[in-house]
Design an enzyme around this catalytic site. Sequence first.
Site, mmCIF file in Angstrom:
data_model
loop_
_atom_site.group_PDB
_atom_site.id
_atom_site.type_symbol
_atom_site.label_atom_id
_atom_site.label_comp_id
_atom_site.label_asym_id
_atom_site.label_seq_id
_atom_site.Cartn_x
_atom_site.Cartn_y
_atom_site.Cartn_z
ATOM 1 N NE ARG A 1 -4.327 1.660 2.011
ATOM 2 C CZ ARG A 1 -4.528 2.705 2.807
ATOM 3 N NH1 ARG A 1 -3.675 2.977 3.768
ATOM 4 N NH2 ARG A 1 -5.595 3.472 2.648
ATOM 5 C CB ILE B 1 -6.055 5.709 -1.262
ATOM 6 C CG1 ILE B 1 -5.845 4.182 -1.141
ATOM 7 C CG2 ILE B 1 -5.386 6.405 -0.088
ATOM 8 C CD1 ILE B 1 -4.349 3.764 -1.192
ATOM 9 C CB SER B 2 -10.999 2.852 -0.185
ATOM 10 O OG SER B 2 -11.588 3.336 -1.355
ATOM 11 C CD GLN B 3 -11.795 2.035 7.110
ATOM 12 O OE1 GLN B 3 -12.787 2.694 6.748
ATOM 13 N NE2 GLN B 3 -11.785 1.312 8.193
ATOM 14 N N PRO B 4 -8.311 0.411 4.002
ATOM 15 C CG PRO B 4 -6.095 0.007 4.617
ATOM 16 C CD PRO B 4 -7.177 1.033 4.709
#
Length: 217
Positions: free
Chosen positions: A37, A63-66
């Site tokens: 990431r 960028i989205s949360q994992p």
Amino acid sequence: MTTLADQRIGRMEFLLNLRRRGITNAAVLRAMDEVPREHFVRAEDVDAAYSDQAMPIPCGQTISQPYVVAYMTERLAVEPTHRVLEIGTGSGYQAAVLSRIARAVTTVERYRTLADAAKIRFETLGYANITVVVGDGLEGVPEKAPFDRILVTAATETVPAALVDQLAQGGVMVLPLGAPDKVQSIVRLTRAPTELVREDFIPVRFVPLLPGRAQEL
Ligand code: SAH
């Protein structure tokens, strides 16, 4: 400064946290483990790349949360034979995760700047089964349809009709459905012979799905 040992611990905690929050699919966990990431966040955020949070990226996007990436990927039920369409490339992180499970991924982004940066990341990492398209994701990619799986990573109040048309029989689409300035639900649509079967899951917050290619870069 973060040492290599810190990084290793960070990545172990990252996976443990995904498991703790209920992600169980082995292929999804393996893909989350494999994709670095830190390649997808801004230079100033590299040290926090494995914390479970969304982060800003260029062009005012995120960028989205994992956890949300893993959750949506799990709900999508991706198989190694699948051809997947993603709408909203952003950093490219979600497409990278999908590409570790699926046969091929096509990802559409309305900002050329983001699309170009993602393309470079995929080349650097050797992820050769991803195609990046600059365009309006609301139109899908008709010339490559039908897709076994479609994942939309920007919020929309209505299901884009072109995407339903481009979903294979038995295909599955996952998207954040709801008003863009409010909380949306992760929704899964399965294309049955005569209907679309809808299931609603967790609340999320995504940036809006906007029509057309971005005028600015
Ligand atoms: N999947 C991304 C995060 C998505 S953020 C990641 O893993 O980093 C949502 C993205 O959707 C933004 O980059 C935004 O520019 C893009 N987007 C919004 N509307 C779009 C549209 N109509 N077509 C293509 N991309 C769109």
